[in-house]
Design an enzyme around this catalytic site. Structure first.
Site, short mmCIF file in Angstrom:
data_model
loop_
_atom_site.label_atom_id
_atom_site.label_comp_id
_atom_site.label_asym_id
_atom_site.label_seq_id
_atom_site.Cartn_x
_atom_site.Cartn_y
_atom_site.Cartn_z
N LYS A 245 38.99 3.46 14.21
CA LYS A 245 39.60 2.60 12.82
C LYS A 245 39.18 3.44 11.80
O LYS A 245 38.07 4.04 11.43
CB LYS A 245 38.71 1.27 13.06
CG LYS A 245 39.31 0.45 14.32
CD LYS A 245 38.85 -1.09 14.24
CE LYS A 245 39.32 -1.71 15.29
NZ LYS A 245 38.64 -3.12 15.49
N TYR B 232 30.65 14.09 30.68
CA TYR B 232 32.08 13.54 30.44
C TYR B 232 33.14 15.05 30.59
O TYR B 232 34.27 14.93 30.90
CB TYR B 232 32.08 13.35 28.92
CG TYR B 232 31.78 11.91 28.53
CD1 TYR B 232 32.44 10.66 29.32
CD2 TYR B 232 30.49 11.45 27.92
CE1 TYR B 232 31.76 9.61 29.26
CE2 TYR B 232 30.13 10.44 27.58
CZ TYR B 232 30.68 9.51 28.29
OH TYR B 232 30.21 7.88 28.07
N GLU C 215 19.50 11.19 20.92
CA GLU C 215 20.39 9.97 21.55
C GLU C 215 19.85 8.70 21.14
O GLU C 215 18.53 8.47 21.37
CB GLU C 215 20.53 10.23 22.92
CG GLU C 215 21.18 9.36 23.73
CD GLU C 215 22.50 9.06 23.22
OE1 GLU C 215 22.96 7.84 22.92
OE2 GLU C 215 23.31 9.88 23.23
N ASP D 155 31.45 10.00 19.59
CA ASP D 155 32.14 8.63 19.38
C ASP D 155 33.48 8.96 18.22
O ASP D 155 32.72 9.14 16.98
CB ASP D 155 31.30 7.66 18.98
CG ASP D 155 31.92 6.23 19.02
OD1 ASP D 155 33.10 6.16 19.04
OD2 ASP D 155 31.29 5.19 19.25
#
Length: 235
Positions: free
Chosen positions: A139, A215, A86, A135
């Site tokens: 784009k 999450y 991380e 992530d």
């Protein structure tokens, strides 16, 4: 979710130095030795049944967040070895706090972002790679930054022993579609096959013996489906 920066985080992390591997490139090919398994025979093919005691299973999570998943995995499987990577220092610090509180002896942290695994792990050194809620880099121009880009999948595959896996979980449907496409593009050259795929993990039998992320718990509570892909290294 935006993470609050912790003041003097590098100084605070020094209290947890025993958990940290700050030279992963120097540890390449001898991760089991780093865990104290001298003569473990890193790299190469998967161990035979007769040699399984000498070569402990070694797993890597890339993008470990606050460490809930990898710490639970280490506690649930004390005979295996786990490495968590991380890059965000404030998040690593929270993961270190959790690990230090719960105390698994089979867990280490790389406090940096990994661009693939070739630099830090020798061919055949790993038995599995976990990518949890990476992530999505939405784009198009950033597609090569996605952890499931074909070039990165091929890198992970090179570091896997035969029979090793890449397990991917994401709530992002667009990223999952991209991941499936990328996996198809590199399977033959990387020696990978699709072992499992579902767009609703928690309605499948794949949750047996399972550890969730922070999450993931929130997504499940909100009723969001979790996408799951498992790739296997053939040779």
């Amino acid at each position: 979710m935006r993470q609050r920066k912790i003041k003097n985080v590098e100084e605070k992390m020094a209290a947890y130095e025993r958990w940290l591997v700050r030279d992963p490139e120097e540890t390449r090919g001898r991760w089991r030795e780093r865990f104290g398994c001298a003569g473990a025979g890193d790299g190469g093919s998967a161990p035979s049944e007769a040699g399984s005691e000498a070569r402990k299973r070694l797993y890597l999570e890339i993008g470990a967040g606050k460490g809930q998943f990898i710490t639970r995995m280490a506690l649930n499987d004390p005979e295996a070895l786990f490495v968590a990577a991380e890059g965000l220092a404030s998040i690593v610090y929270r993961a270190l706090e959790k690990a230090d509180e719960l105390g698994p002896e089979n867990l280490l942290f790389i406090p940096e972002y990994l661009n693939g695994t070739r630099a830090a792990f020798a061919p055949g050194e790993l038995d599995g790679v976990f990518l949890n809620f990476s992530d999505p880099w939405p784009k198009a121009r950033n597609s090569k930054r996605r952890l499931t880009h074909a070039e990165r999948l091929a890198s992970y595959a090179e570091s896997l022993a035969p029979g090793g896996f890449i397990k991917i979980k994401t709530d992002n449907d667009e990223l999952f579609d991209f991941t499936l496409e990328q996996a198809e593009n590199c399977m033959e050259t990387a020696g990978l096959t699709i072992a499992a795929v579902t767009r609703d993990l928690h309605s499948s039998p794949r949750t047996e013996g399972y550890a969730s992320t922070e999450y993931e718990d929130k997504f499940i509570a909100a009723g969001k489906n979790i996408n799951y892909l498992e790739l296997r290294k053939d040779h």
